[in-house]
Design a protein around this motif. Sequence first.
Motif, PDB file in Angstrom:
ATOM      1  N   THR A 106       0.455  -0.826  -0.352  1.00 41.25           N
ATOM      2  CA  THR A 106      -0.297  -0.026  -0.143  1.00 41.25           C
ATOM      3  C   THR A 106       0.860   1.500   0.213  1.00 41.25           C
ATOM      4  N   ALA A 107       1.810   1.081   0.767  1.00 42.03           N
ATOM      5  CA  ALA A 107       3.002   2.539   0.489  1.00 42.03           C
ATOM      6  C   ALA A 107       3.665   2.230  -0.346  1.00 42.03           C
ATOM      7  N   TYR A 108       4.090   1.191  -0.613  1.00 42.87           N
ATOM      8  CA  TYR A 108       5.044   1.545  -2.225  1.00 42.87           C
ATOM      9  C   TYR A 108       4.417   0.398  -3.159  1.00 42.87           C
ATOM     10  N   PRO A 109       4.130   1.509  -4.152  1.00 40.04           N
ATOM     11  CA  PRO A 109       2.886  -0.083  -5.088  1.00 40.04           C
ATOM     12  C   PRO A 109       3.363   0.277  -6.309  1.00 40.04           C
ATOM     13  N   ASP A 110       4.679   0.712  -5.613  1.00 45.53           N
ATOM     14  CA  ASP A 110       5.574   0.274  -7.318  1.00 45.53           C
ATOM     15  C   ASP A 110       6.339  -0.441  -7.464  1.00 45.53           C
ATOM     16  N   LEU A 111       6.473  -1.436  -5.859  1.00 43.27           N
ATOM     17  CA  LEU A 111       7.754  -1.696  -6.245  1.00 43.27           C
ATOM     18  C   LEU A 111       7.612  -3.179  -5.652  1.00 43.27           C
ATOM     19  N   SER A 112       7.615  -3.874  -7.327  1.00 45.39           N
ATOM     20  CA  SER A 112       7.515  -5.404  -7.090  1.00 45.39           C
ATOM     21  C   SER A 112       8.198  -6.087  -6.756  1.00 45.39           C
ATOM     22  N   VAL A 113       8.911  -6.711  -5.920  1.00 47.02           N
ATOM     23  CA  VAL A 113       9.521  -7.475  -5.663  1.00 47.02           C
ATOM     24  C   VAL A 113       9.010  -7.193  -4.073  1.00 47.02           C
ATOM     25  N   LEU A 114       8.399  -5.969  -3.554  1.00 43.37           N
ATOM     26  CA  LEU A 114       7.150  -6.775  -2.231  1.00 43.37           C
ATOM     27  C   LEU A 114       6.146  -7.495  -2.512  1.00 43.37           C
ATOM     28  N   THR A 115       5.866  -8.349  -4.317  1.00 43.53           N
ATOM     29  CA  THR A 115       4.828  -8.834  -4.366  1.00 43.53           C
ATOM     30  C   THR A 115       5.549 -10.663  -4.815  1.00 43.53           C
ATOM     31  N   GLN A 116       6.740 -10.394  -5.288  1.00 43.48           N
ATOM     32  CA  GLN A 116       8.093 -11.159  -5.205  1.00 43.48           C
ATOM     33  C   GLN A 116       7.719 -12.118  -3.421  1.00 43.48           C
ATOM     34  N   LEU A 117       7.782 -11.067  -3.060  1.00 40.56           N
ATOM     35  CA  LEU A 117       7.658 -11.833  -2.150  1.00 40.56           C
ATOM     36  C   LEU A 117       6.532 -12.258  -1.145  1.00 40.56           C
ATOM     37  N   GLN A 118       5.706 -11.457  -1.592  1.00 44.90           N
ATOM     38  CA  GLN A 118       4.160 -12.386  -1.591  1.00 44.90           C
ATOM     39  C   GLN A 118       3.961 -13.117  -1.541  1.00 44.90           C
ATOM     40  N   ASN A 119       4.419 -13.700  -2.584  1.00 42.42           N
ATOM     41  CA  ASN A 119       3.888 -15.022  -3.561  1.00 42.42           C
ATOM     42  C   ASN A 119       5.280 -15.806  -2.609  1.00 42.42           C
ATOM     43  N   SER A 120       5.798 -15.655  -2.444  1.00 43.48           N
ATOM     44  CA  SER A 120       6.658 -16.308  -1.902  1.00 43.48           C
ATOM     45  C   SER A 120       6.594 -16.852  -1.130  1.00 43.48           C
ATOM     46  N   PHE A 121       5.946 -16.292   0.804  1.00 44.27           N
ATOM     47  CA  PHE A 121       5.731 -16.319   1.829  1.00 44.27           C
ATOM     48  C   PHE A 121       4.325 -17.502   1.660  1.00 44.27           C
ATOM     49  N   ARG A 122       2.881 -16.369   0.189  1.00 43.69           N
ATOM     50  CA  ARG A 122       1.827 -17.518   0.591  1.00 43.69           C
ATOM     51  C   ARG A 122       1.628 -18.909   0.257  1.00 43.69           C
ATOM     52  N   ALA A 123       2.786 -18.688  -1.005  1.00 41.39           N
ATOM     53  CA  ALA A 123       3.173 -20.442  -1.540  1.00 41.39           C
ATOM     54  C   ALA A 123       3.887 -21.506  -0.152  1.00 41.39           C
ATOM     55  N   PHE A 124       4.761 -20.415   0.894  1.00 39.18           N
ATOM     56  CA  PHE A 124       5.167 -20.997   1.953  1.00 39.18           C
ATOM     57  C   PHE A 124       4.105 -22.208   3.087  1.00 39.18           C
TER      58      PHE A 124
END
Lengths: 210, 210
Positions: A106-124
Motif C-alpha cells: 500500500t505504501a510502495y505500490p511500484d515495488l515489484s519485489v514486494l509482490t515477489q515476496l508476497q507470492n513466496s510467503f503465500r506459497a510457504f
Amino acid sequence: MTYATQDIIDALKSTREAKGLSQRALSARTGVPQSHISKIESGGADIRLSSLIELARALDLELKLVPRKALPAVNNVVRSVGPSPVPVPALKELNRTLDTLKRLRTAYPDLSVLTQLQNSFRAFKNLNIGKELEAVRELAKPIREIQKLTESNRDIAKAASLPAEQIKFLQEAARSAQALRNQLVHDIPQTTILPRPAYRLDEDEGDDHG
Amino acid sequence: MTYATQDIIDALKSTREAKGLSQRALSARTGVPQSHISKIESGGADIRLSSLIELARALDLELKLVPRKALPAVNNVVRSVGPSPVPVPALKELNRTLDTLKRLRTAYPDLSVLTQLQNSFRAFKNLNIGKELEAVRELAKPIREIQKLTESNRDIAKAASLPAEQIKFLQEAARSAQALRNQLVHDIPQTTILPRPAYRLDEDEGDDHG
DNA sequence: TTTTGTGATATGCTAAACTATATCAAATGA
DNA sequence: TCATTTGATATAGTTTAGCATATCACAAAA
C-alpha cells in the motif's frame, strides 16, 4: 448462546487458531470488528447467517446443511481431510509477514519485489516449512524493519519510495525466499541454502553487535 | 439476503417441501411464526444462527462447517443419501393426519387407539407407501371426521370422551393400519388387505350411500 | 361451487446484532 | 525488562431479527 450454536462457533474459533490468525487479523480480512469477533467466539452474540458465512469463508470453510442420517459419513470425510501440515507457529509468522507485506505494498505500490515476496510467503503456507521456521523468520526480518522505518519516517512514506539500500535488502530476501521455495518443493535437505545472517537497520561498519 | 445465504435458505425450504410440510406445519413444530418462516424463505430476513439450527433440526438437518477442500466429497456423501423413498403427496397426507391425531390426543388423552394410529402413521413415513396412498387416505378419513366432530360439538370435546360408535370406527381403522404396516414391512402385494369403504359420520342403517 | 389450506405481506413493538471507538490486563515477542 | 499483540469489555448509536396478530389472494381439496 445455546449448546446448539456452540459447536459451530467452536469450529470457527478453532479453525481461526489453527490457521494462526488472531481476532484482529480475521477482522482485517472480513471487516467484522475485533470486539465483535471476541463477543461471537465467547458466546455473547447470536450471529446472523450472513456474518457467519463471511467469517467462515475467510477461514476457507463452507456452511452446509447435512441430513442427520449422513452426518457420521460427513464427519468422516471432514476428519480425513485433516489439519494443515504447517504448524501453527509457522502459520502465525507467515500471516504476520503477509500482513506486513500488504501494508508495504500500500505504501510502495511500484515495488515489484514486494509482490515477489508476497507470492513466496503465500506459497510457504502450502509447503511443509515446519523445520524451516527459523529460515522464514530470517527472511521476515528485513520486511518488518522496513515497515518500522516506514511508520517512523514520514518523509520516506510520503515519497512512496525506499532508499536504494533497503530495496537491495528486500531483493536479497526475495532471492533467498525463492531458493527456499524451490528447495521445499523438491524436498531438498536444507543445509546448503540458507538466508544470510540477521539483518539490522542500525548496523554500520566496525560496530560489534553480536 | 445475499447469494451467500441463498444456498442455505434454499436447502432449508426444499427440504421442508420434500418432507411434505407446510410453513404452518413447520411453525407448529418449532414455534417460529409462519409469517417469519415465509420472510426467511423469501430472503427478507438474515436469520440468526440459533434460529437456523432450530428450523434445520425440525427437518432432520444438521448445520456443519466444512473445509472448502472437503466440500466436493461432502456433497457426494449428501447426494448419495438421496431423498426419501416416500413421495411428497404421501408425506403430506401423513403429516396432516399426524397433526390431526396430535390434536385428538390433546382432546382425548385417554384414548389409546389414537396412540396406536399415531404409531402406524409414523411408521408409514419410513415405508414405501407410494402405491398405497389411497389406502392411507381411507384410513385417515375417520380420523378427520372425528376431528371435525370434536371441533363442532363442544359437548363431546368438553366431556373429553367420544361416543362408543366413533371409538369403534377408530379401532377398526387402527386394525387396518396395523395390517397395512405388516404388509408393507414384508412387501406383500396389496390385494387381500384393504380398509373398508369410505367412512361417513352421517351414515345410518338402511340408507344407501354407495 | 364452497371450504380449507397456503405463502406472502402488513403493522407495531421489543430485543439484540452490528458498528465505531476506546481501553484494559495478560500474554507474547524482542 | 520493555514493547507489542491479544482477547475481552465498555459505551453509545443504528439497524434489523423476531414476535404477535391479522389479513389477503390464490391454490387445493371436497
